[in-house]
Enzyme design. Structure first.
Site, PDB file in Angstrom:
ATOM      1  N   CYS A 198      -3.206   9.092  47.659  1.00 43.49           N
ATOM      2  CA  CYS A 198      -2.392   9.338  48.711  1.00 43.49           C
ATOM      3  C   CYS A 198      -0.931   9.716  48.173  1.00 43.49           C
ATOM      4  O   CYS A 198      -0.510  10.999  47.932  1.00 43.49           O
ATOM      5  CB  CYS A 198      -2.216   8.257  49.475  1.00 43.49           C
ATOM      6  N   ARG A 199      -0.087   8.825  47.673  1.00 40.95           N
ATOM      7  CA  ARG A 199       1.477   8.975  47.312  1.00 40.95           C
ATOM      8  C   ARG A 199       1.640   9.792  45.948  1.00 40.95           C
ATOM      9  O   ARG A 199       2.362  10.878  46.419  1.00 40.95           O
ATOM     10  CB  ARG A 199       2.109   7.702  47.327  1.00 40.95           C
ATOM     11  N   SER A 200       1.017   9.635  45.284  1.00 41.46           N
ATOM     12  CA  SER A 200       1.264  10.359  43.689  1.00 41.46           C
ATOM     13  C   SER A 200       0.658  11.803  44.056  1.00 41.46           C
ATOM     14  O   SER A 200       1.461  12.597  43.287  1.00 41.46           O
ATOM     15  CB  SER A 200       0.897   9.650  42.659  1.00 41.46           C
ATOM     16  N   CYS A 251       0.986   6.087  41.438  1.00 43.19           N
ATOM     17  CA  CYS A 251       0.594   4.911  42.375  1.00 43.19           C
ATOM     18  C   CYS A 251      -0.574   4.316  42.184  1.00 43.19           C
ATOM     19  O   CYS A 251      -1.077   4.300  41.053  1.00 43.19           O
ATOM     20  CB  CYS A 251       0.772   5.699  43.783  1.00 43.19           C
ATOM     21  N   ASP A 269       2.576   2.204  51.426  1.00 43.40           N
ATOM     22  CA  ASP A 269       1.352   2.874  51.010  1.00 43.40           C
ATOM     23  C   ASP A 269       0.659   3.457  52.346  1.00 43.40           C
ATOM     24  O   ASP A 269       0.432   2.606  53.272  1.00 43.40           O
ATOM     25  CB  ASP A 269       0.757   1.811  50.460  1.00 43.40           C
ATOM     26  N   ASN A 304      -3.753   6.969  43.488  1.00 44.32           N
ATOM     27  CA  ASN A 304      -3.912   8.114  43.082  1.00 44.32           C
ATOM     28  C   ASN A 304      -4.735   9.066  44.169  1.00 44.32           C
ATOM     29  O   ASN A 304      -5.217  10.190  43.670  1.00 44.32           O
ATOM     30  CB  ASN A 304      -4.316   8.521  41.704  1.00 44.32           C
TER      31      ASN A 304
HETATM   32  P1  4NP Z   1      -2.049   5.269  46.860  1.00 41.98           P
HETATM   33  O1  4NP Z   1      -2.989   4.608  48.271  1.00 41.98           O
HETATM   34  O2  4NP Z   1      -1.908   4.351  45.969  1.00 41.98           O
HETATM   35  O3  4NP Z   1      -1.045   5.958  47.638  1.00 41.98           O
HETATM   36  O4  4NP Z   1      -2.989   6.153  46.490  1.00 41.98           O
HETATM   37  C1  4NP Z   1      -3.963   3.786  48.097  1.00 41.98           C
HETATM   38  C2  4NP Z   1      -5.339   4.375  48.098  1.00 41.98           C
HETATM   39  C3  4NP Z   1      -6.458   3.833  47.786  1.00 41.98           C
HETATM   40  C4  4NP Z   1      -6.217   2.209  47.672  1.00 41.98           C
HETATM   41  C5  4NP Z   1      -5.162   1.764  47.772  1.00 41.98           C
HETATM   42  C6  4NP Z   1      -4.008   2.539  47.952  1.00 41.98           C
HETATM   43  N1  4NP Z   1      -7.565   1.645  47.594  1.00 41.98           N
HETATM   44  O5  4NP Z   1      -7.333   0.172  47.630  1.00 41.98           O
HETATM   45  O6  4NP Z   1      -8.472   1.927  47.716  1.00 41.98           O
END
Ligand code: 4NP
Length: 170
Positions: free
Chosen positions: A13-15, A8, A130, A11
């Protein structure tokens, strides 16, 4: 042994949720020796001076609520070398798929897939929204679980022992 890398943007949250939800399903089936899971980010947004941030607290809380075990996991950047190391590189949304393809310089072995393409009743656009932005970790975990169950069943068809005839207690 089948090796799966979930991908994702950040890295955190989702993955990582997908990594631990899949590990839980794999454990329920008793096929830990045959399926290995990890996760990585397409961006450095959650990695500061080579040290990745831990899984986001709300993601950890949702796993806990579901009784899914997880270990300390820090964000790590997807690298070109990962392409050869993994059999399946499973993205949470189209954007991750495009970014991963750019990092790998292509996808000659067609390892890149969207997690929801394995779900029985996938959302129309196959993207897992997300939760960093939506705040909806429940729907996110539900979608991830549906995708992981479908992926496991696809692995069963590829001959991972016990998966094809396995009974998921969930
Ligand atoms: P993820 O979510 O891709 O599911 O881990 C996010 C976590 C942090 C950010 C973006 C997406 N960020 O911009 O910091």
């Amino acid at each position: 042994m089948k090796k799966i890398l979930f991908v994702c943007l950040g890295n955190i949250c989702r993955s990582p949720m997908a990594e631990f939800i899949m590990r839980d399903l794999v454990k329920q089936l008793g096929v830990e020796e045959q399926v290995e899971c990890a996760s990585a980010a397409t961006s450095t947004q959650e990695i500061i001076y080579d040290l990745g941030n831990p899984m986001y607290p709300a993601a950890q809380a949702e796993l806990k609520r579901r009784g899914i075990a997880f270990t300390e996991k820090r964000a790590a950047l997807l690298t070109r070398a990962d392409y050869d190391s993994y059999d399946y590189i499973i993205c949470m949304e189209q954007r991750n798929l495009r970014d991963a393809k750019r990092i790998f310089g292509g996808d000659p072995d067609r390892k890149l897939k969207l997690l929801l393409s394995y779900a029985e009743t996938p959302a129309a656009d196959l993207d897992i929204a997300d939760p960093w932005y939506t705040g909806d970790f429940v729907s996110c975990a539900n979608q991830i679980t549906a995708g992981c169950e479908g992926l496991l069943s696809a692995l069963g068809k590829e001959g991972v022992r016990a998966i094809a005839g396995g009974n998921l207690a969930c």
